[in-house]
Design an enzyme around this catalytic site. Structure first.
Site, PDB file in Angstrom:
ATOM      1  N   SER A 235     -12.004  42.588   3.997  1.00 22.79           N
ATOM      2  CA  SER A 235     -10.579  42.432   3.765  1.00 22.79           C
ATOM      3  C   SER A 235     -10.141  43.310   2.586  1.00 22.79           C
ATOM      4  O   SER A 235     -10.360  44.521   2.601  1.00 22.79           O
ATOM      5  CB  SER A 235     -10.258  40.951   3.553  1.00 22.79           C
ATOM      6  OG  SER A 235      -8.854  40.717   3.582  1.00 22.79           O
ATOM      7  N   ASP A 327      -8.092  40.655  14.929  1.00 21.88           N
ATOM      8  CA  ASP A 327      -7.700  40.461  13.538  1.00 21.88           C
ATOM      9  C   ASP A 327      -6.176  40.501  13.439  1.00 21.88           C
ATOM     10  O   ASP A 327      -5.555  41.508  13.799  1.00 21.88           O
ATOM     11  CB  ASP A 327      -8.322  41.564  12.676  1.00 21.88           C
ATOM     12  CG  ASP A 327      -7.987  41.435  11.197  1.00 21.88           C
ATOM     13  OD1 ASP A 327      -7.309  40.459  10.811  1.00 21.88           O
ATOM     14  OD2 ASP A 327      -8.425  42.315  10.425  1.00 21.88           O
ATOM     15  N   HIS A 361     -10.375  37.861  11.570  1.00 22.87           N
ATOM     16  CA  HIS A 361     -10.372  38.641  10.330  1.00 22.87           C
ATOM     17  C   HIS A 361     -11.621  38.427   9.493  1.00 22.87           C
ATOM     18  O   HIS A 361     -12.267  39.387   9.071  1.00 22.87           O
ATOM     19  CB  HIS A 361      -9.131  38.283   9.513  1.00 22.87           C
ATOM     20  CG  HIS A 361      -8.982  39.093   8.260  1.00 22.87           C
ATOM     21  ND1 HIS A 361      -8.827  40.472   8.284  1.00 22.87           N
ATOM     22  CD2 HIS A 361      -8.973  38.737   6.940  1.00 22.87           C
ATOM     23  CE1 HIS A 361      -8.720  40.920   7.036  1.00 22.87           C
ATOM     24  NE2 HIS A 361      -8.815  39.896   6.204  1.00 22.87           N
TER      25      HIS A 361
END
Length: 422
Positions: A235, A327, A361
């Site tokens: 991330s 995601d 994600h």
């Protein structure tokens, strides 16, 4: 009464990323039962899963041989009771705050197919650890750097990795501690919201990360192999890993897990150069049918907002991008492909991009439960992160194997084969 069996000796330490075998004996022939698993997050939320089964003719039930008939999952899923757990409070993401303490999973066998009403036949507690045998945990406070170093058992030097998580900050160690058990010296790095570091950030100064890289390569030169280290970022940590690889020296290889090639949320600055964040288009935020914000379309393309595009063409790092194709935090696949195009257009090595259909994600170590929705610091509320539980679980297993192979090859010069078992 049923009784739990474990395929591993009770005195053997079992880590979270290892498959757990669950079996029950002493049931009635073809008895219908519900198996239930629960674990409590350190901050209080209870995560639970259940599945319905039927014992075999001998009154035994082995989850490696018998498919689930329904519940939190169906079909043959030997470790499904672990990766399928969900929080009893909305929008909680499972994290491990103290790696020196295991997660304790409670396993129960209930008669029949009612998880809340069946007669309890058996119960067992199972510890899943985050400090592999022989791994050493070393708190680091060097200059401005706050980190924790994990060293494998045995004599060094070891290939070195810096581990970076995303928004929320703090010092998360669970991935680094597990990875140290695979032969790497791994430093989990905090960069905000920890001790005397800033509680929030408007600008991230790469000099801080440069200091951490130099600590690994120079101060720990007897423990960490040179000439460069690896970066593992997820991330925001993936975005930072791309920026570090573009501006800093000493980075040989980087694994980017659902990272952005655009700067997001805060400036990134190195010396006299500043990369501004990409424009946020709030009118493109949508709502799911469950009333959760879906922000996947909210960031302007870095192809339009060119100043926010991280100059990856300056990097000499070898990259592996791990991408969840579902995601919804941002467009990870698009970012990976654009980074690849930019690198190749400037004569750099084509990165490897591995895409996982229906993965969300947060691609974590194996058997970690999917986080479909959770609070987002920049949004100020819960957002939808995407992913389907089983596909996401399969992606995590494969990604964990691939990143180890990648780092062993590029940091250690060793080709390794890692068996896969779910």
């Amino acid at each position: 009464n049923g009784d739990f069996l474990n395929c591993m000796p009770s005195n053997q330490l079992i880590c979270w990323d290892q498959p757990v075998r669950i079996a029950v004996c002493g049931l009635v022939s073809e008895q219908p039962v519900t198996l239930q698993a629960s674990l409590r997050y350190e901050k209080g939320a209870l995560f639970r899963a259940h599945a319905r089964y039927r014992a075999d003719a001998g009154g035994e039930l082995d989850l490696e041989r018998v498919p689930a008939l329904g519940g939190s999952f169906a079909r043959l899923e030997p470790v499904g009771l672990i990766w399928a757990v969900e929080p009893d409070k909305p929008y909680w993401r499972l994290l491990k705050r103290d790696v020196q303490m295991p997660f304790v999973v409670e396993l129960e066998v209930l008669d029949g197919y009612e998880p809340d009403g069946g007669l309890l036949l058996a119960r067992a507690l199972h510890e899943l650890h985050f400090m592999p045998s022989g791994v050493r945990r070393v708190p680091v406070r060097e200059g401005r750097v706050w980190a924790t170093l994990f060293l494998p058992p045995g004599p060094g030097p070891y290939p070195g990795i810096m581990d970076l998580f995303g928004l929320g900050g703090g010092l998360l160690e669970y991935r680094a501690s597990l990875l140290a058990g695979k032969g790497f010296a791994v430093m989990a790095l905090a960069y905000y919201n920890h001790d005397d570091l800033p509680q929030s950030v408007d600008t991230l100064h790469l000099e801080y990360f440069e200091e951490a890289v130099n600590y690994l390569l120079i101060t720990l030169r007897l423990a960490v192999k040179g000439p460069g280290i690896g970066l593992l970022g997820i991330s925001k940590g993936g975005e930072l890993s791309l920026a570090m690889s573009s501006f800093l020296k000493g980075i040989t290889a980087a694994v980017i897990i659902n990272g952005s090639v655009a700067v997001v949320g805060a400036n990134i600055r190195y010396k006299d150069e500043t990369l501004p964040p990409v424009t946020v288009m709030r009118d493109r935020v949508k709502m799911t049918k469950d009333g959760i914000k879906d922000v996947v379309e909210a960031l302007k393309s870095p192809l339009e907002d060119g100043k926010s595009f991280i100059p990856v063409e300056r990097s000499n790092t070898t990259f592996l991008f791990l991408v969840g194709q579902d995601d919804h935090n941002w467009k990870s696949e698009f970012y990976a492909n654009e980074a690849s195009k930019r690198l190749q257009a400037h004569g750099k090595e084509k990165p490897q991009i591995i895409c996982y259909p229906e993965a969300g994600h947060y691609i974590e170590p194996p058997y970690w439960p999917l986080c479909r929705a959770a609070h987002h610091v920049l949004v100020g509320g819960p957002i939808f992160y995407g992913g389907e539980p089983r596909a996401h679980a399969m992606a995590q297993l494969d990604a964990w194997k691939r990143l180890q192979i990648f780092f062993h090859k590029h940091l250690d010069g060793v080709e390794v084969t890692i068996p896969t078992k779910l």
